[in-house]
Write a protein that holds these residues in place. Sequence first.
Motif, PDB file in Angstrom:
ATOM      1  N   ALA A 179      24.191  77.970 -15.588  1.00  0.00           N
ATOM      2  CA  ALA A 179      24.945  79.137 -16.058  1.00  0.00           C
ATOM      3  C   ALA A 179      25.449  79.967 -14.873  1.00  0.00           C
ATOM      4  O   ALA A 179      26.613  80.390 -14.845  1.00  0.00           O
ATOM      5  CB  ALA A 179      24.071  79.986 -16.977  1.00  0.00           C
ATOM      6  N   LEU A 180      24.574  80.185 -13.875  1.00  0.00           N
ATOM      7  CA  LEU A 180      24.977  81.013 -12.720  1.00  0.00           C
ATOM      8  C   LEU A 180      26.033  80.318 -11.876  1.00  0.00           C
ATOM      9  O   LEU A 180      27.022  80.933 -11.459  1.00  0.00           O
ATOM     10  CB  LEU A 180      23.751  81.337 -11.855  1.00  0.00           C
ATOM     11  N   LYS A 199      22.912  71.323 -26.492  1.00  0.00           N
ATOM     12  CA  LYS A 199      23.425  72.501 -27.209  1.00  0.00           C
ATOM     13  C   LYS A 199      23.502  73.697 -26.254  1.00  0.00           C
ATOM     14  O   LYS A 199      24.473  74.448 -26.241  1.00  0.00           O
ATOM     15  CB  LYS A 199      22.521  72.841 -28.393  1.00  0.00           C
ATOM     16  N   ALA A 200      22.432  73.857 -25.467  1.00  0.00           N
ATOM     17  CA  ALA A 200      22.413  74.977 -24.514  1.00  0.00           C
ATOM     18  C   ALA A 200      23.531  74.819 -23.486  1.00  0.00           C
ATOM     19  O   ALA A 200      24.236  75.783 -23.167  1.00  0.00           O
ATOM     20  CB  ALA A 200      21.062  75.045 -23.822  1.00  0.00           C
ATOM     21  N   CYS A 201      23.707  73.600 -22.970  1.00  0.00           N
ATOM     22  CA  CYS A 201      24.772  73.354 -21.982  1.00  0.00           C
ATOM     23  C   CYS A 201      26.142  73.619 -22.595  1.00  0.00           C
ATOM     24  O   CYS A 201      27.021  74.204 -21.959  1.00  0.00           O
ATOM     25  CB  CYS A 201      24.708  71.909 -21.471  1.00  0.00           C
ATOM     26  N   PHE A 202      26.295  73.189 -23.862  1.00  0.00           N
ATOM     27  CA  PHE A 202      27.590  73.379 -24.518  1.00  0.00           C
ATOM     28  C   PHE A 202      27.902  74.871 -24.671  1.00  0.00           C
ATOM     29  O   PHE A 202      29.017  75.317 -24.396  1.00  0.00           O
ATOM     30  CB  PHE A 202      27.580  72.685 -25.886  1.00  0.00           C
ATOM     31  N   LEU A 203      26.899  75.651 -25.092  1.00  0.00           N
ATOM     32  CA  LEU A 203      27.149  77.091 -25.271  1.00  0.00           C
ATOM     33  C   LEU A 203      27.356  77.795 -23.926  1.00  0.00           C
ATOM     34  O   LEU A 203      28.103  78.773 -23.846  1.00  0.00           O
ATOM     35  CB  LEU A 203      26.006  77.735 -26.064  1.00  0.00           C
ATOM     36  N   ILE A 204      26.698  77.283 -22.885  1.00  0.00           N
ATOM     37  CA  ILE A 204      26.975  77.826 -21.538  1.00  0.00           C
ATOM     38  C   ILE A 204      28.450  77.587 -21.207  1.00  0.00           C
ATOM     39  O   ILE A 204      29.150  78.477 -20.710  1.00  0.00           O
ATOM     40  CB  ILE A 204      26.073  77.147 -20.477  1.00  0.00           C
ATOM     41  N   LEU A 205      28.934  76.392 -21.522  1.00  0.00           N
ATOM     42  CA  LEU A 205      30.337  76.065 -21.245  1.00  0.00           C
ATOM     43  C   LEU A 205      31.281  76.984 -22.023  1.00  0.00           C
ATOM     44  O   LEU A 205      32.265  77.489 -21.472  1.00  0.00           O
ATOM     45  CB  LEU A 205      30.601  74.594 -21.599  1.00  0.00           C
ATOM     46  N   VAL A 206      30.975  77.220 -23.297  1.00  0.00           N
ATOM     47  CA  VAL A 206      31.830  78.109 -24.107  1.00  0.00           C
ATOM     48  C   VAL A 206      31.827  79.516 -23.507  1.00  0.00           C
ATOM     49  O   VAL A 206      32.868  80.166 -23.396  1.00  0.00           O
ATOM     50  CB  VAL A 206      31.361  78.139 -25.583  1.00  0.00           C
ATOM     51  N   PRO A 213      20.331  75.895 -34.926  1.00  0.00           N
ATOM     52  CA  PRO A 213      21.047  75.163 -35.977  1.00  0.00           C
ATOM     53  C   PRO A 213      22.505  74.888 -35.592  1.00  0.00           C
ATOM     54  O   PRO A 213      23.127  75.708 -34.891  1.00  0.00           O
ATOM     55  CB  PRO A 213      20.996  76.123 -37.175  1.00  0.00           C
ATOM     56  N   PRO A 214      23.049  73.776 -36.088  1.00  0.00           N
ATOM     57  CA  PRO A 214      24.459  73.466 -35.798  1.00  0.00           C
ATOM     58  C   PRO A 214      25.405  74.568 -36.253  1.00  0.00           C
ATOM     59  O   PRO A 214      26.426  74.833 -35.603  1.00  0.00           O
ATOM     60  CB  PRO A 214      24.705  72.177 -36.580  1.00  0.00           C
ATOM     61  N   GLY A 215      25.058  75.214 -37.389  1.00  0.00           N
ATOM     62  CA  GLY A 215      25.904  76.300 -37.882  1.00  0.00           C
ATOM     63  C   GLY A 215      25.988  77.439 -36.877  1.00  0.00           C
ATOM     64  O   GLY A 215      27.050  78.031 -36.672  1.00  0.00           O
ATOM     65  N   TYR A 216      24.866  77.738 -36.219  1.00  0.00           N
ATOM     66  CA  TYR A 216      24.841  78.791 -35.209  1.00  0.00           C
ATOM     67  C   TYR A 216      25.741  78.403 -34.032  1.00  0.00           C
ATOM     68  O   TYR A 216      26.521  79.231 -33.554  1.00  0.00           O
ATOM     69  CB  TYR A 216      23.400  79.008 -34.729  1.00  0.00           C
ATOM     70  N   VAL A 217      25.615  77.148 -33.613  1.00  0.00           N
ATOM     71  CA  VAL A 217      26.437  76.678 -32.490  1.00  0.00           C
ATOM     72  C   VAL A 217      27.920  76.780 -32.854  1.00  0.00           C
ATOM     73  O   VAL A 217      28.748  77.260 -32.052  1.00  0.00           O
ATOM     74  CB  VAL A 217      26.067  75.218 -32.112  1.00  0.00           C
ATOM     75  N   ALA A 218      28.265  76.368 -34.069  1.00  0.00           N
ATOM     76  CA  ALA A 218      29.674  76.380 -34.501  1.00  0.00           C
ATOM     77  C   ALA A 218      30.204  77.815 -34.547  1.00  0.00           C
ATOM     78  O   ALA A 218      31.308  78.098 -34.047  1.00  0.00           O
ATOM     79  CB  ALA A 218      29.797  75.719 -35.871  1.00  0.00           C
TER      80      ALA A 218
END
Lengths: 268, 316
Positions: free
Chosen positions: A59-60, A149-156, A236-241
């Motif tokens: 993330a940093l 999931k964590a990596c994907f949300l870091i990317l977003v 949950p996938p819904g949270y990620v979406a």
Amino acid sequence: MRVITQLAWHAFRDAARGRVLYVLVPFAVLLIGAAWLSGQLTAGQEVKIVKDLGLTAAALCGLFTAVVLGVGLLAGEVERRSVYTLLAKPVRRHEVVLGKYAGLVLALVVNVGVLAIVLYGVLAFVAATESAEARRGWETPAVDPALLKACFLILVQLMVVAAAALFFATFSSPALAAAMTLGLYVAGHFNADLQTLEEIVGPGLTASLATGLSFVLPNLAPFNVTAEVVHAQPVPPGYVALTTATGLVYAALFLGGAMLVFSRRDLT
Amino acid sequence: MAAVRLLALTKDFDIGFWRRRPVAALQGVTLDVAPGEVLGYLGPNGAGKTTTMKLLVQLLFPTSGSVEVLGRPAGDVAVRRRVGFLPEAPAFGDNLSAEELLIHYGRLFGFAAPDARRRAARLLDRVGLDAERRRPLRRCSRGMRQRVGVAQALLNDPEVVLLDEPLAGLDALGRRAVRSLLLSLREEGRTVLLSSHILSDAEALCSRIAILARGRLAAAGRLADLGLEVRGWELVVAGVTPAQVAAIEPAPERVTRADDGRCVIALPRSRPPEPILAELIRGGARILALAPQHETLEEFFVRTVAGREAEREAAG
């Protein structure tokens, strides 16, 4: 679209040859390695520490990449005046903003992707070198798909930061744009605290100001699911979406602002 | 139809932090450049030349008035396909080579990759950078970057070429290469707007000049018709003896002797050069060159602008 693709590829190639990635990515790799070493000192916790520090490093590293490249791709080019010859070509200014943003996102995908692979590699090494008994004590497997999931949300989140950096870069100097983007990142992670500040300080100007700010600033805290992933909490996938959709809206707003400002700006 | 048309073009810049106030960079400039014409756009530093160039490619937006290129507004993307632009002291991304930069720009014009590569190679060869085409631009000298700038301005075989100080920062070899390139543009019938603060560049390359002073058009026309005052003469001779020079009465303003035996003699305007030439030839000297020395652009501006202001005061 052809112009945007060409600009994106050029921006990505420029970023890939710049010094930023060559400095930050090895730094993050080192940090992940250091996490494994420090994990050795804490019996039974090494996987959690590697995951926690590994995701934080990603993330940093991504944050500084997004800020330095995002600011440099526009404000830096305006300051160096290298944008003059580009804008004299048959391109529209909003295409320049979109193309540079797309190239920057591509650089961030590579950045986060490389660090995710390194993180999985270190975790696989830890799993391979630990005893079966020690592995049974882990809450989650070392090579846990939830890390993605964590990596994907870091990317977003980095996409939002990159869009903000481009937006600030359309009307200020590189240093100021970088400072504003970092400020936005920090404030964005304390957005929830701004909303609840009234409970601590009581009603008044400060509380009203904080509440007002919380509506203006993007809330970046939901993008950080490191604690959930490390401690085997469900994401949950819904949270990620939903979080991804929110991030895309933030990014679109910043990009829209960047295109609007840059399209009307005098390049003196 | 004019290839380039400036109509009552005005550009103000706001300066100051707290109390912003407008400062006029261009004031009501009206100028046409005919198709196929090479127009020298001259003026001292700060006259508004670069501002005009930026308005022509919409790096700046006019405060009032209008800018047309090939009959369309300056910002028109279709027009930019037919225009080449070299900014003053061009800068580029440091991580690319000259060849990569030109290919990238070629792709933005919509050329297929092989075509863009071919054009890049041809132009880099033309500006004398063939051997350096793969050198990263960060390792290029200012003169090399200037030549890359000229090359990128010609990538699309433009009908209209806008060049802001194209000869600045070049060494003798670079100047020669770029000058010959500019002359070939003239021969090819392209419209060229060449901004410079050096009169001799315009003399050598332009069919007409326009002179800008303090944001206003001070004069436009053929150089010979503008009324630039001749301040004296410069005579270059070979095979002249010190005694012959000493015999020129009254003494010349300045005599410079070169190591190769040449001698440069500066004469004031009050001395017609013909009798001195005849005298030197009789003494066995060879005349290599005789050139009138015009007043500098700065002197011309001061005279023109001061004259106009005096006229205005007298009328007011």
